[in-house]
Design a protein around this motif. Structure first.
Motif, mmCIF file in Angstrom:
data_model
loop_
_atom_site.group_PDB
_atom_site.id
_atom_site.type_symbol
_atom_site.label_atom_id
_atom_site.label_comp_id
_atom_site.label_asym_id
_atom_site.label_seq_id
_atom_site.Cartn_x
_atom_site.Cartn_y
_atom_site.Cartn_z
ATOM 1 N N GLY A 91 0.817 -1.218 0.000
ATOM 2 C CA GLY A 91 0.000 0.000 0.000
ATOM 3 C C GLY A 91 0.843 1.256 0.000
ATOM 4 N N VAL A 92 1.890 1.276 0.812
ATOM 5 C CA VAL A 92 2.782 2.448 0.861
ATOM 6 C C VAL A 92 3.481 2.633 -0.484
ATOM 7 C CG1 VAL A 92 4.888 3.348 1.934
ATOM 8 C CG2 VAL A 92 3.091 2.384 3.359
ATOM 9 N N ALA A 93 3.903 1.513 -1.103
ATOM 10 C CA ALA A 93 4.571 1.608 -2.408
ATOM 11 C C ALA A 93 3.616 2.162 -3.465
ATOM 12 C CB ALA A 93 5.094 0.236 -2.826
ATOM 13 N N LEU A 94 2.364 1.703 -3.467
ATOM 14 C CA LEU A 94 1.394 2.214 -4.439
ATOM 15 C C LEU A 94 1.087 3.685 -4.202
ATOM 16 C CD1 LEU A 94 -1.152 -0.712 -4.844
ATOM 17 C CD2 LEU A 94 0.434 0.172 -6.543
ATOM 18 N N ILE A 95 1.015 4.102 -2.943
ATOM 19 C CA ILE A 95 0.781 5.516 -2.634
ATOM 20 C C ILE A 95 1.945 6.361 -3.149
ATOM 21 C CG2 ILE A 95 0.631 7.192 -0.747
ATOM 22 C CD1 ILE A 95 -1.002 5.089 0.801
ATOM 23 N N ALA A 96 3.176 5.888 -2.946
ATOM 24 C CA ALA A 96 4.348 6.640 -3.405
ATOM 25 C C ALA A 96 4.368 6.741 -4.930
ATOM 26 C CB ALA A 96 5.626 5.967 -2.904
ATOM 27 N N VAL A 97 4.114 5.633 -5.623
ATOM 28 C CA VAL A 97 4.106 5.661 -7.095
ATOM 29 C C VAL A 97 2.987 6.567 -7.602
ATOM 30 C CG1 VAL A 97 3.704 4.247 -9.156
ATOM 31 C CG2 VAL A 97 5.226 3.423 -7.368
ATOM 32 N N GLY A 98 1.810 6.455 -6.987
ATOM 33 C CA GLY A 98 0.688 7.301 -7.384
ATOM 34 C C GLY A 98 0.950 8.771 -7.134
ATOM 35 N N TRP A 99 1.649 9.084 -6.072
ATOM 36 C CA TRP A 99 1.965 10.484 -5.740
ATOM 37 C C TRP A 99 2.927 11.077 -6.768
ATOM 38 C CZ3 TRP A 99 0.212 14.074 -2.491
ATOM 39 C CH2 TRP A 99 0.989 15.202 -2.286
ATOM 40 N N PHE A 100 3.996 10.341 -7.054
ATOM 41 C CA PHE A 100 4.990 10.872 -7.980
ATOM 42 C C PHE A 100 4.500 10.860 -9.429
ATOM 43 C CE2 PHE A 100 7.905 9.670 -4.460
ATOM 44 C CZ PHE A 100 8.374 10.952 -4.198
ATOM 45 N N ALA A 101 3.665 9.884 -9.792
ATOM 46 C CA ALA A 101 3.149 9.805 -11.159
ATOM 47 C C ALA A 101 1.903 10.670 -11.342
ATOM 48 C CB ALA A 101 2.843 8.355 -11.528
ATOM 49 N N GLY A 102 1.308 11.091 -10.254
ATOM 50 C CA GLY A 102 0.111 11.928 -10.336
ATOM 51 C C GLY A 102 -1.131 11.146 -10.736
ATOM 52 N N ILE A 103 -1.182 9.870 -10.400
ATOM 53 C CA ILE A 103 -2.324 9.014 -10.745
ATOM 54 C C ILE A 103 -3.167 8.817 -9.491
ATOM 55 C CG2 ILE A 103 -3.037 6.791 -11.674
ATOM 56 C CD1 ILE A 103 -0.296 6.589 -13.004
ATOM 57 N N GLY A 104 -4.365 9.385 -9.534
ATOM 58 C CA GLY A 104 -5.248 9.327 -8.368
ATOM 59 C C GLY A 104 -5.724 7.929 -8.035
ATOM 60 N N PHE A 105 -5.900 7.100 -9.084
ATOM 61 C CA PHE A 105 -6.365 5.738 -8.851
ATOM 62 C C PHE A 105 -5.366 4.954 -8.010
ATOM 63 C CE2 PHE A 105 -6.146 1.288 -10.270
ATOM 64 C CZ PHE A 105 -7.362 0.850 -9.770
ATOM 65 N N LEU A 106 -4.066 5.118 -8.271
ATOM 66 C CA LEU A 106 -3.046 4.408 -7.482
ATOM 67 C C LEU A 106 -3.016 4.905 -6.041
ATOM 68 C CD1 LEU A 106 0.004 3.971 -9.891
ATOM 69 C CD2 LEU A 106 -1.601 2.257 -9.082
ATOM 70 N N LEU A 107 -3.253 6.202 -5.849
ATOM 71 C CA LEU A 107 -3.320 6.734 -4.481
ATOM 72 C C LEU A 107 -4.466 6.084 -3.704
ATOM 73 C CD1 LEU A 107 -2.690 10.531 -5.060
ATOM 74 C CD2 LEU A 107 -1.280 8.985 -3.726
ATOM 75 N N GLN A 108 -5.631 6.004 -4.340
ATOM 76 C CA GLN A 108 -6.781 5.407 -3.666
ATOM 77 C C GLN A 108 -6.574 3.912 -3.407
ATOM 78 O OE1 GLN A 108 -10.033 6.334 -6.250
ATOM 79 N NE2 GLN A 108 -10.271 8.425 -5.454
ATOM 80 N N ALA A 109 -6.065 3.209 -4.411
ATOM 81 C CA ALA A 109 -5.833 1.775 -4.246
ATOM 82 C C ALA A 109 -4.785 1.525 -3.164
ATOM 83 C CB ALA A 109 -5.398 1.151 -5.567
ATOM 84 N N GLY A 110 -3.721 2.315 -3.162
ATOM 85 C CA GLY A 110 -2.679 2.163 -2.148
ATOM 86 C C GLY A 110 -3.201 2.439 -0.752
ATOM 87 N N ALA A 111 -4.046 3.470 -0.625
ATOM 88 C CA ALA A 111 -4.610 3.797 0.687
ATOM 89 C C ALA A 111 -5.509 2.661 1.179
ATOM 90 C CB ALA A 111 -5.394 5.100 0.612
ATOM 91 N N LEU A 112 -6.316 2.092 0.268
ATOM 92 C CA LEU A 112 -7.191 0.995 0.674
ATOM 93 C C LEU A 112 -6.397 -0.248 1.057
ATOM 94 C CD1 LEU A 112 -10.097 1.341 -1.896
ATOM 95 C CD2 LEU A 112 -10.155 1.812 0.540
ATOM 96 N N ILE A 113 -5.352 -0.564 0.302
ATOM 97 C CA ILE A 113 -4.522 -1.728 0.628
ATOM 98 C C ILE A 113 -3.795 -1.495 1.952
ATOM 99 C CG2 ILE A 113 -2.492 -3.044 -0.096
ATOM 100 C CD1 ILE A 113 -3.489 -2.702 -2.970
ATOM 101 N N PHE A 114 -3.301 -0.281 2.175
ATOM 102 C CA PHE A 114 -2.622 0.063 3.435
ATOM 103 C C PHE A 114 -3.567 -0.115 4.624
ATOM 104 C CE2 PHE A 114 -1.655 3.340 6.612
ATOM 105 C CZ PHE A 114 -0.392 2.946 6.984
#
Length: 175
Positions: A91-114
């Motif tokens: 989850g933390v890895a997906l949040i980091a990738v989503g943050w740097f890539a600017g992809i909101g879907f990855l931020l949400q998915a990472g937060a839910l997995i976390f």
């Protein structure tokens, strides 16, 4: 024999310093302390306190005299499986990738997995054994209970299933 009981962790708030009791076994000392102090009363939300006795990894050790005349009570860590750590890291890895890539879907998915990983760590592990006895001979939903359970008496009209007062059949196959 005099035994000193030391409270550690958040148990230390229940009583300042060690407590001296007359007990012949560790279990007796723990019972005396936990029944006397109001902090050990069950909580309506959390239930009873989980206690670890230092040096008593086996149940048999609780029924022996205290080693050195001391008993150390430590709050037991409650939680589920270790599988939640991997989920938290993912989850933390997906949040980091989503943050740097600017992809909101990855931020949400990472937060839910976390959050799923954290909730998995906080949940108690299920028992390996299923204590409920299931019969292959009784079909359809019916009210069945174990021997010794009180039987309610209904007044008026109500739709309930049957109640077996005595039904214990074991088939032994010898061959």
């Amino acid at each position: 024999m005099k035994v000193k009981v030391f409270l550690h962790g958040y148990f230390a708030k229940f009583h300042p310093g060690p407590i001296e009791v007359n007990a012949s076994t560790v279990a007796e000392a723990v019972a005396l302390v936990t029944r006397q102090l109001p902090g050990f009363r069950p909580n309506a939300v959390r239930g009873r306190h989980r206690i670890t006795v230092a040096g008593c990894e086996k149940i048999e050790n609780l029924y022996r005299p205290a080693v050195g005349g001391e008993v150390h009570l430590i709050p037991q860590f409650a939680g589920g499986k270790s599988g939640g750590f991997l989920q938290i890291l993912l989850g933390v890895a997906l949040i980091a990738v989503g943050w740097f890539a600017g992809i909101g879907f990855l931020l949400q998915a990472g937060a839910l997995i976390f959050l799923g990983g954290i909730s998995q760590l906080l949940m108690p592990a299920p028992d390996a054994e299923d204590n409920e006895k299931k019969s292959r001979y009784l079909g359809a939903p019916k009210n069945t209970v174990e021997i010794g359970t009180r039987i309610p008496i209904l007044y008026g009209e109500d739709l309930v299933g049957g109640h077996f007062l005595s039904f214990d059949t074991d088939a032994i196959v010898t061959g």
